[in-house]
Design an enzyme around this catalytic site. Structure first.
Site, PDB file in Angstrom:
ATOM      1  N   LEU A  11     -13.247 -12.324 -18.136  1.00  0.00           N
ATOM      2  CA  LEU A  11     -12.079 -13.053 -18.651  1.00  0.00           C
ATOM      3  C   LEU A  11     -10.948 -12.119 -19.079  1.00  0.00           C
ATOM      4  O   LEU A  11     -10.326 -12.315 -20.122  1.00  0.00           O
ATOM      5  CB  LEU A  11     -12.504 -13.959 -19.809  1.00  0.00           C
ATOM      6  CG  LEU A  11     -13.379 -15.153 -19.395  1.00  0.00           C
ATOM      7  CD1 LEU A  11     -13.961 -15.856 -20.626  1.00  0.00           C
ATOM      8  CD2 LEU A  11     -12.570 -16.149 -18.560  1.00  0.00           C
ATOM      9  N   ASN A  33     -18.055 -13.721 -20.280  1.00  0.00           N
ATOM     10  CA  ASN A  33     -17.467 -12.382 -20.404  1.00  0.00           C
ATOM     11  C   ASN A  33     -18.464 -11.502 -21.161  1.00  0.00           C
ATOM     12  O   ASN A  33     -19.158 -11.985 -22.057  1.00  0.00           O
ATOM     13  CB  ASN A  33     -16.143 -12.436 -21.166  1.00  0.00           C
ATOM     14  CG  ASN A  33     -15.340 -11.167 -20.985  1.00  0.00           C
ATOM     15  OD1 ASN A  33     -14.703 -10.974 -19.964  1.00  0.00           O
ATOM     16  ND2 ASN A  33     -15.401 -10.270 -21.957  1.00  0.00           N
ATOM     17  N   ALA A  78     -12.440  -3.377 -10.124  1.00  0.00           N
ATOM     18  CA  ALA A  78     -13.024  -2.958  -8.839  1.00  0.00           C
ATOM     19  C   ALA A  78     -13.865  -1.705  -9.035  1.00  0.00           C
ATOM     20  O   ALA A  78     -13.617  -0.912  -9.945  1.00  0.00           O
ATOM     21  CB  ALA A  78     -11.893  -2.677  -7.850  1.00  0.00           C
ATOM     22  N   SER A 128      -3.574 -12.453  -4.798  1.00  0.00           N
ATOM     23  CA  SER A 128      -2.301 -11.829  -5.144  1.00  0.00           C
ATOM     24  C   SER A 128      -1.416 -12.779  -5.929  1.00  0.00           C
ATOM     25  O   SER A 128      -1.467 -13.989  -5.736  1.00  0.00           O
ATOM     26  CB  SER A 128      -1.556 -11.380  -3.887  1.00  0.00           C
ATOM     27  OG  SER A 128      -0.288 -10.884  -4.261  1.00  0.00           O
ATOM     28  N   LYS A 182      -5.576  -7.793   1.899  1.00  0.00           N
ATOM     29  CA  LYS A 182      -4.958  -7.617   0.566  1.00  0.00           C
ATOM     30  C   LYS A 182      -4.478  -6.172   0.374  1.00  0.00           C
ATOM     31  O   LYS A 182      -3.429  -5.928  -0.227  1.00  0.00           O
ATOM     32  CB  LYS A 182      -5.958  -8.006  -0.538  1.00  0.00           C
ATOM     33  CG  LYS A 182      -5.458  -7.739  -1.961  1.00  0.00           C
ATOM     34  CD  LYS A 182      -4.306  -8.633  -2.306  1.00  0.00           C
ATOM     35  CE  LYS A 182      -3.471  -8.319  -3.515  1.00  0.00           C
ATOM     36  NZ  LYS A 182      -3.862  -7.528  -4.600  1.00  0.00           N
ATOM     37  N   HIS A 185      -1.319  -5.815   2.186  1.00  0.00           N
ATOM     38  CA  HIS A 185      -0.316  -6.497   1.344  1.00  0.00           C
ATOM     39  C   HIS A 185       0.200  -5.519   0.285  1.00  0.00           C
ATOM     40  O   HIS A 185       1.400  -5.391   0.052  1.00  0.00           O
ATOM     41  CB  HIS A 185      -0.954  -7.727   0.686  1.00  0.00           C
ATOM     42  CG  HIS A 185      -0.170  -8.316  -0.447  1.00  0.00           C
ATOM     43  ND1 HIS A 185      -0.097  -7.726  -1.697  1.00  0.00           N
ATOM     44  CD2 HIS A 185       0.603  -9.422  -0.527  1.00  0.00           C
ATOM     45  CE1 HIS A 185       0.682  -8.447  -2.494  1.00  0.00           C
ATOM     46  NE2 HIS A 185       1.120  -9.489  -1.799  1.00  0.00           N
ATOM     47  N   ASN A 186      -0.721  -4.827  -0.369  1.00  0.00           N
ATOM     48  CA  ASN A 186      -0.304  -3.914  -1.432  1.00  0.00           C
ATOM     49  C   ASN A 186       0.448  -2.706  -0.891  1.00  0.00           C
ATOM     50  O   ASN A 186       1.346  -2.193  -1.545  1.00  0.00           O
ATOM     51  CB  ASN A 186      -1.515  -3.481  -2.258  1.00  0.00           C
ATOM     52  CG  ASN A 186      -1.887  -4.549  -3.269  1.00  0.00           C
ATOM     53  OD1 ASN A 186      -1.769  -5.728  -2.982  1.00  0.00           O
ATOM     54  ND2 ASN A 186      -2.325  -4.149  -4.437  1.00  0.00           N
ATOM     55  N   GLU A 189       3.728  -3.985  -0.434  1.00  0.00           N
ATOM     56  CA  GLU A 189       4.277  -4.145  -1.794  1.00  0.00           C
ATOM     57  C   GLU A 189       4.854  -2.809  -2.290  1.00  0.00           C
ATOM     58  O   GLU A 189       5.978  -2.749  -2.800  1.00  0.00           O
ATOM     59  CB  GLU A 189       3.141  -4.635  -2.705  1.00  0.00           C
ATOM     60  CG  GLU A 189       3.458  -4.732  -4.177  1.00  0.00           C
ATOM     61  CD  GLU A 189       2.204  -5.146  -4.999  1.00  0.00           C
ATOM     62  OE1 GLU A 189       1.609  -6.188  -4.683  1.00  0.00           O
ATOM     63  OE2 GLU A 189       1.828  -4.421  -5.941  1.00  0.00           O
ATOM     64  N   ARG A 442      -0.597  22.805  22.082  1.00  0.00           N
ATOM     65  CA  ARG A 442      -2.060  22.612  21.977  1.00  0.00           C
ATOM     66  C   ARG A 442      -2.775  23.243  23.161  1.00  0.00           C
ATOM     67  O   ARG A 442      -3.845  23.838  23.031  1.00  0.00           O
ATOM     68  CB  ARG A 442      -2.388  21.113  21.905  1.00  0.00           C
ATOM     69  CG  ARG A 442      -1.955  20.455  20.600  1.00  0.00           C
ATOM     70  CD  ARG A 442      -2.225  18.950  20.607  1.00  0.00           C
ATOM     71  NE  ARG A 442      -3.640  18.636  20.569  1.00  0.00           N
ATOM     72  CZ  ARG A 442      -4.299  18.002  21.515  1.00  0.00           C
ATOM     73  NH1 ARG A 442      -3.667  17.600  22.607  1.00  0.00           N
ATOM     74  NH2 ARG A 442      -5.590  17.764  21.387  1.00  0.00           N
TER      75      ARG A 442
HETATM   76  C1  6PG Z   1      -0.885  -8.528  -6.496  1.00  0.00           C
HETATM   77  C2  6PG Z   1      -0.775  -7.080  -6.870  1.00  0.00           C
HETATM   78  C3  6PG Z   1      -1.880  -6.642  -7.752  1.00  0.00           C
HETATM   79  C4  6PG Z   1      -1.868  -5.149  -8.040  1.00  0.00           C
HETATM   80  C5  6PG Z   1      -0.861  -4.742  -9.006  1.00  0.00           C
HETATM   81  C6  6PG Z   1      -0.984  -3.296  -9.465  1.00  0.00           C
HETATM   82  O1  6PG Z   1      -0.842  -8.783  -5.304  1.00  0.00           O
HETATM   83  O2  6PG Z   1      -0.967  -9.370  -7.372  1.00  0.00           O
HETATM   84  O3  6PG Z   1      -0.807  -6.308  -5.706  1.00  0.00           O
HETATM   85  O4  6PG Z   1      -3.073  -6.983  -7.138  1.00  0.00           O
HETATM   86  O5  6PG Z   1      -3.088  -4.787  -8.554  1.00  0.00           O
HETATM   87  O6  6PG Z   1       0.390  -4.980  -8.481  1.00  0.00           O
HETATM   88  O7  6PG Z   1      -0.971  -2.434  -8.418  1.00  0.00           O
HETATM   89  P1  6PG Z   1      -0.674  -0.879  -8.669  1.00  0.00           P
HETATM   90  O8  6PG Z   1      -1.210  -0.541 -10.024  1.00  0.00           O
HETATM   91  O9  6PG Z   1      -1.420  -0.153  -7.599  1.00  0.00           O
HETATM   92  O10 6PG Z   1       0.796  -0.737  -8.599  1.00  0.00           O
END
Ligand code: 6PG
Length: 466
Positions: A11, A33, A78, A128, A182, A185-186, A189, A442
């Site tokens: 939690l 928790n 994680a 996310s 994901k 995605h990051n 991001e 090479r």
């Molecule tokens: C999301 C984000 C999230 C991520 C944070 C922190 O999609 O909600 O990607 O999962 O953990 O943005 O990421 P960093 O600490 O690596 O910047």
């Protein structure tokens, strides 16, 4: 009473928000928790949702509170904690009970956990949207056995964000496919955030704009092609005032970016896949550079500060165009990486679905993703930058990106992600590159062999007599 539809363990900020979201959508949920007081506080603050929440104080009662076959979401940090919780839970569960890891796991760990689970259902889902997304509708990328996903899909699609009536929750493929998507995605991001930060730097240091002025520009851009969550919050971040000092908040925030590592995983994995994602790599690198504040301070003392003032060399429209081109290029790289992984891992990752699931709820949501979903539906195997829509967008905006990168370089303003985006664009429009020299080198030092353009065969060698 075994009446709860689902259980959630962990939690923390994200877990608590997700649990409330699940309850809010009419599902009965058991929560647990490790620290009991956290569970008690959570239940006490659940207000009208408390009737749907069963707080439990030991794993046995947590498991006993769930309808069978059970489904349990893990929302714990994680890494090793996930393995520890799985090991603690499994002996208490039946073989058809499902564990769902909803944290930001490394997809290699999810692959391993899927194998270790054997026939016992295990899902790894990428979630996310930060705390607000978790509470009111995240974007959910699922991975694991399809039958397992189908079993919990009614809950996951109901709690997910919606884009024009379509839930942003999709099964991406087997094992770690959801966590892989994901991670990309990051990576995107990171690149998107870095490009925005670079343009912010051009306005702040190159154009001497105030924070409120910068905020207004981002807010205006949010009504156009750049409309996205990250631009929207950048306007808000630039507008914020520090309550203690009354100064613009940005002016007191240390310029050293943190990272939990998912963007780095993307860059590392891209290298393994030989998938070119230079803008994402540049963004990860830029976070690392930002974190070396001590060295940067020393560097400024040694070399002197760069001139920075652009003296009218760029205007705001050029910055907006550069950001449009940069954004297209970083998303194109991310999707290309997903396509490479799909082939390499045999996952058949659904690229149009990936674009669709990112249209709402997640951090990189933006109006462009709607057009990306359309482009990828029409031609799933095509690099996005070659699609009609995005090639036109690039044709219209790459000159501005070029101007911005060139002027930034001339004035000593670092724009690593935008520069990488431009270099990627230029490389991708160059039919005759320069790797013939690398192949020659090479072969010269290692007789590695090369292909010729004028003959068939793969193992030609030079006449390097000496
Ligand atoms: C999301 C984000 C999230 C991520 C944070 C922190 O999609 O909600 O990607 O999962 O953990 O943005 O990421 P960093 O600490 O690596 O910047």
């Amino acid at each position: 009473m075994s009446n709860c539809d689902i259980g959630l363990l962990g939690l923390g900020t994200m877990g608590a928000a997700l649990a409330l979201n699940i309850a809010d959508n009419g599902f009965d949920i058991a929560v647990f928790n490790r620290t009991t007081q956290v569970t008690r506080d959570f239940a006490a603050q659940a207000g009208s949702l408390a009737v749907r929440i069963t707080p439990t104080e030991d794993l046995e009662s947590f498991v006993a509170a769930l309808k069978t076959p059970r489904a349990i979401i893990l929302m714990v940090p994680a890494g090793a904690v996930v393995d520890k919780q799985i090991a603690a839970l499994r002996p208490l569960l039946d073989d058809d009970d499902m564990i769902i890891d909803a944290g930001n796991a490394n997809f290699h760990d999810t692959n391993r956990r899927a194998k270790e689970a054997g026939d016992k259902p295990f899902l790894g889902i990428g979630v996310s949207g930060g705390e607000d997304g978790a509470r009111h509708g995240p974007s959910i990328m699922g991975g694991g056995p399809k039958e397992a996903w189908d079993r919990v899909a009614p809950i996951l699609t109901k709690i997910a964000a919606e884009h024009e009536g379509t839930p942003c929750a999709t099964w991406m493929g087997a094992e770690g496919a959801g966590h892989f998507v994901k991670a990309v995605h990051n990576g995107i991001e990171y690149a998107d955030m870095q490009m925005i930060a670079e343009v912010y730097g051009l306005m702040r240091d190159g154009m001497a704009m105030s924070y409120p002025e910068i905020s207004e520009v981002f807010a205006r851009w949010n009504d156009g092609a750049l409309s996205s969550y990250l631009i929207e919050i950048s306007a808000k971040v630039a507008a914020a005032t520090d309550t203690g000092t009354g100064k613009p908040l940005l002016s007191v925030i240390m310029d050293a970016a943190g990272q939990k590592g998912t963007g780095r995983w993307t860059a590392v994995e891209a290298q393994h896949l030989a998938a070119p994602v230079p803008a994402i790599e540049a963004a990860v690198g830029a976070r690392n550079v930002s974190a070396r504040k001590d060295l940067r301070v020393e560097g400024e003392k040694r070399f002197g500060a760069a001139p920075k003032a652009l003296d009218g060399a760029l205007d705001l429209d050029q910055l907006e165009s550069a950001l449009i081109a940069g954004k297209v290029l970083c998303y194109a790289q991310g999707f290309h990486m997903i396509a490479r992984a799909s082939d390499d891992f045999g996952w058949a990752l659904p690229l149009p679905e990936v674009a669709r699931v990112w249209r709402a709820g997640c951090i990189i949501r933006s109006v462009m993703l709607d057009d990306m979903a359309t482009a990828l539906t029409e031609a799933p195997d095509q690099n996005l930058m070659m699609s009609d829509h995005f090639s036109t967008l690039l044709a219209d905006n790459h000159m501005a990106l070029r101007q911005v990168v060139a002027q930034a370089a001339l004035h000593g303003l670092a724009v690593p992600a935008l520069s990488s985006g431009l270099a990627y664009f230029d490389a991708m429009r160059t039919a005759r590159g320069t790797a013939d020299m690398i192949q020659g080198q090479r072969d010269y030092f290692g007789r590695h062999g090369f292909e010729r353009m004028d003959r068939d065969g793969t193992d030609f060698h030079g006449p390097w007599a000496d």
